[in-house]
Design a protein around this motif. Structure first.
Motif, PDB file in Angstrom:
ATOM      1  N   UNK A 152       0.841  -1.200   0.000  1.00  0.00           N
ATOM      2  CA  UNK A 152       0.000   0.000   0.000  1.00  0.00           C
ATOM      3  C   UNK A 152       0.875   1.249   0.000  1.00  0.00           C
ATOM      4  N   UNK A 153       0.507   2.205  -0.831  1.00  0.00           N
ATOM      5  CA  UNK A 153       1.181   3.503  -0.867  1.00  0.00           C
ATOM      6  C   UNK A 153       0.186   4.565  -0.433  1.00  0.00           C
ATOM      7  N   UNK A 154       0.470   5.227   0.682  1.00  0.00           N
ATOM      8  CA  UNK A 154      -0.399   6.277   1.205  1.00  0.00           C
ATOM      9  C   UNK A 154       0.106   7.637   0.736  1.00  0.00           C
ATOM     10  N   UNK A 155      -0.717   8.368   0.011  1.00  0.00           N
ATOM     11  CA  UNK A 155      -0.357   9.704  -0.466  1.00  0.00           C
ATOM     12  C   UNK A 155      -1.439  10.706  -0.089  1.00  0.00           C
ATOM     13  N   UNK A 156      -1.067  11.937   0.270  1.00  0.00           N
ATOM     14  CA  UNK A 156      -2.076  12.948   0.592  1.00  0.00           C
ATOM     15  C   UNK A 156      -2.899  13.358  -0.621  1.00  0.00           C
ATOM     16  N   UNK A 157      -2.261  13.361  -1.806  1.00  0.00           N
ATOM     17  CA  UNK A 157      -2.966  13.807  -3.000  1.00  0.00           C
ATOM     18  C   UNK A 157      -2.225  13.335  -4.241  1.00  0.00           C
ATOM     19  N   UNK A 158      -2.877  12.528  -5.053  1.00  0.00           N
ATOM     20  CA  UNK A 158      -2.216  11.974  -6.235  1.00  0.00           C
ATOM     21  C   UNK A 158      -2.062  13.018  -7.332  1.00  0.00           C
ATOM     22  N   UNK A 159      -2.847  14.112  -7.305  1.00  0.00           N
ATOM     23  CA  UNK A 159      -2.761  15.100  -8.374  1.00  0.00           C
ATOM     24  C   UNK A 159      -1.471  15.904  -8.308  1.00  0.00           C
ATOM     25  N   UNK A 160      -0.843  15.977  -7.124  1.00  0.00           N
ATOM     26  CA  UNK A 160       0.388  16.749  -6.994  1.00  0.00           C
ATOM     27  C   UNK A 160       1.497  16.062  -7.792  1.00  0.00           C
ATOM     28  N   UNK A 161       2.190  16.767  -8.696  1.00  0.00           N
ATOM     29  CA  UNK A 161       3.186  16.138  -9.562  1.00  0.00           C
ATOM     30  C   UNK A 161       4.295  15.404  -8.820  1.00  0.00           C
ATOM     31  N   UNK A 162       4.723  15.924  -7.665  1.00  0.00           N
ATOM     32  CA  UNK A 162       5.773  15.232  -6.907  1.00  0.00           C
ATOM     33  C   UNK A 162       5.286  13.866  -6.440  1.00  0.00           C
ATOM     34  N   UNK A 163       4.062  13.813  -5.901  1.00  0.00           N
ATOM     35  CA  UNK A 163       3.520  12.544  -5.431  1.00  0.00           C
ATOM     36  C   UNK A 163       3.299  11.576  -6.582  1.00  0.00           C
ATOM     37  N   UNK A 164       2.875  12.097  -7.720  1.00  0.00           N
ATOM     38  CA  UNK A 164       2.657  11.245  -8.891  1.00  0.00           C
ATOM     39  C   UNK A 164       3.959  10.619  -9.366  1.00  0.00           C
ATOM     40  N   UNK A 165       5.017  11.428  -9.420  1.00  0.00           N
ATOM     41  CA  UNK A 165       6.317  10.909  -9.844  1.00  0.00           C
ATOM     42  C   UNK A 165       6.833   9.871  -8.862  1.00  0.00           C
ATOM     43  N   UNK A 166       6.664  10.145  -7.579  1.00  0.00           N
ATOM     44  CA  UNK A 166       7.090   9.198  -6.546  1.00  0.00           C
ATOM     45  C   UNK A 166       6.360   7.867  -6.712  1.00  0.00           C
ATOM     46  N   UNK A 167       5.043   7.926  -6.923  1.00  0.00           N
ATOM     47  CA  UNK A 167       4.242   6.712  -7.083  1.00  0.00           C
ATOM     48  C   UNK A 167       4.700   5.906  -8.294  1.00  0.00           C
ATOM     49  N   UNK A 168       5.042   6.611  -9.375  1.00  0.00           N
ATOM     50  CA  UNK A 168       5.489   5.926 -10.596  1.00  0.00           C
ATOM     51  C   UNK A 168       6.725   5.070 -10.319  1.00  0.00           C
ATOM     52  N   UNK A 169       7.718   5.640  -9.660  1.00  0.00           N
ATOM     53  CA  UNK A 169       8.964   4.903  -9.424  1.00  0.00           C
ATOM     54  C   UNK A 169       8.798   3.828  -8.347  1.00  0.00           C
ATOM     55  N   UNK A 170       7.932   4.073  -7.364  1.00  0.00           N
ATOM     56  CA  UNK A 170       7.679   3.041  -6.359  1.00  0.00           C
ATOM     57  C   UNK A 170       7.020   1.833  -7.017  1.00  0.00           C
ATOM     58  N   UNK A 171       6.033   2.076  -7.866  1.00  0.00           N
ATOM     59  CA  UNK A 171       5.366   0.974  -8.561  1.00  0.00           C
ATOM     60  C   UNK A 171       6.341   0.220  -9.457  1.00  0.00           C
ATOM     61  N   UNK A 172       7.208   0.956 -10.145  1.00  0.00           N
ATOM     62  CA  UNK A 172       8.180   0.329 -11.040  1.00  0.00           C
ATOM     63  C   UNK A 172       9.149  -0.558 -10.268  1.00  0.00           C
ATOM     64  N   UNK A 173       9.612  -0.077  -9.112  1.00  0.00           N
ATOM     65  CA  UNK A 173      10.560  -0.871  -8.313  1.00  0.00           C
ATOM     66  C   UNK A 173       9.876  -2.080  -7.701  1.00  0.00           C
ATOM     67  N   UNK A 174       8.647  -1.929  -7.244  1.00  0.00           N
ATOM     68  CA  UNK A 174       7.906  -3.069  -6.692  1.00  0.00           C
ATOM     69  C   UNK A 174       7.702  -4.141  -7.759  1.00  0.00           C
ATOM     70  N   UNK A 175       7.393  -3.716  -8.967  1.00  0.00           N
ATOM     71  CA  UNK A 175       7.153  -4.651 -10.066  1.00  0.00           C
ATOM     72  C   UNK A 175       8.381  -5.505 -10.352  1.00  0.00           C
ATOM     73  N   UNK A 176       9.554  -4.936 -10.174  1.00  0.00           N
ATOM     74  CA  UNK A 176      10.801  -5.686 -10.404  1.00  0.00           C
ATOM     75  C   UNK A 176      10.919  -6.886  -9.475  1.00  0.00           C
ATOM     76  N   UNK A 177      10.281  -6.785  -8.305  1.00  0.00           N
ATOM     77  CA  UNK A 177      10.364  -7.858  -7.312  1.00  0.00           C
ATOM     78  C   UNK A 177       9.063  -8.652  -7.197  1.00  0.00           C
TER      79      UNK A 177
END
Length: 322
Positions: free
Chosen positions: A63-88
């Motif tokens: 689970x990834x908890x974010x205050x707001x997905x519309x904020x570009x910083x949070x969106x970018x963070x979510x992208x790389x977290x999902x990508x790294x999780x997918x590798x494993x």
């Protein structure tokens, strides 16, 4: 930390009854079950069985908890977290909390029930009593009273760099424009670094803060411009705050960078707000995301991590606003 005996004592039942409720086995009267569950909640009790079973965790969901997905910083963070999780071989469950603590607590409860393997989160809410160092959690920016691993950028150094770059650009009256969350966050170190550098240069900067890290209130920026017209250099706590300041400053007849130099913090250059291109302290978002996942997977496997806080270096990215 409370024990199963404490729960039994508070509920007025035997330890075996508490165990049956926790493991959902055997026969327990509804009234008795309610008393046990109420005691567990009051004591914030985490069963030892849960902590031991995380090593055997079968869930492949994080689970990834974010205050707001519309904020570009949070969106970018979510992208790389999902990508790294997918590798494993893990999948991402996104919780766009909107700053609501009840939504964050729901996902933390899923973790306690082994429905997700771990949690990476950014929260500005008071949820201390529901977070335990015994379960796989990695925090971004936020510090808890307990020993929860935190991954963040070097906010303090970022503030120092911003101050020096404003002076280099010719600012004589630099200002910090920020916000103060209700709970302590590493983001507050941006101002601390800015002020530290100001002392070294024997300059008294302007400091203007609001209460909410996600607030985007035009009145806030107008008030700053009205109260401090002499500010000719601005370090904003985020790129979004810097962009909103620039937008509002235009209505005051201020030109950027001719009249005021502006530096943000994050490095979210692709957002349409940014005209002109913003000078900013670039957060290493990808490295932060992948580091958080690496640490979380260690926790899921029951491995120890070397330190409590991981601060990753930042860099100044010049643009057209200085």
């Amino acid at each position: 930390m409370s024990s199963i005996k404490d729960v039994a004592s508070l509920a007025g039942v035997a330890v075996g009854t508490v165990s049956r409720v926790i493991n959902n086995i055997g026969s327990v009267k509804p009234h008795t079950r309610d008393k046990v569950l109420a005691a567990i909640e009051q004591l914030n009790y985490v069963p030892n069985e849960v902590a031991r079973n995380f090593k055997m965790q079968k869930s492949k969901m994080v689970a990834l908890l974010l205050p707001s997905i519309w904020h570009p910083f949070f969106s970018e963070l979510a992208y790389y977290i999902e990508d790294e999780l997918d590798r494993y071989g893990f999948k991402l469950m996104l919780c766009n909390s909107g700053g609501k603590p009840e939504k964050e607590l729901y996902y933390l409860d899923m973790l306690l029930q082994n429905k997700v393997a771990g949690v990476v989160g950014i929260t500005y809410n008071h949820i201390e009593n529901n977070v335990s160092a015994d379960i796989p959690i990695v925090s971004i920016d936020r510090h808890f009273a307990k020993a929860i691993t935190c991954v963040t950028s070097d906010n303090f150094d970022g503030g120092r760099i911003a101050f020096r770059e404003l002076l280099k650009a010719g600012a004589k009256k630099p200002a910090f424009l920020g916000s103060r969350p209700e709970v302590y966050s590493e983001t507050l170190r941006r101002k601390e670094g800015f002020l530290h550098e100001a002392v070294l240069h024997r300059i008294e900067p302007i400091v203007y803060e609001g209460p909410d890290p996600c607030l985007d209130d035009e009145g806030f920026y107008r008030t700053f411009l009205e109260r401090f017209p002499e500010a000719d250099g601005l370090f904003a706590i985020t790129d979004m705050a810097a962009a909103k300041y620039i937008e509002t400053a235009k209505s005051f007849g201020k030109r950027v960078p001719a009249d005021v130099k502006v530096i943000g913090y994050d490095g979210i250059q692709d957002h349409p707000y940014f005209h002109p291109v913003l000078s900013t302290i670039r957060q290493p978002v990808e490295e932060m995301a992948r580091t958080a996942v690496t640490l979380l997977l260690k926790k899921i496997e029951g491995e120890a991590v070397e330190q409590e806080t991981y601060r990753i270096p930042v860099r100044f990215r010049p643009g057209e606003t200085t």
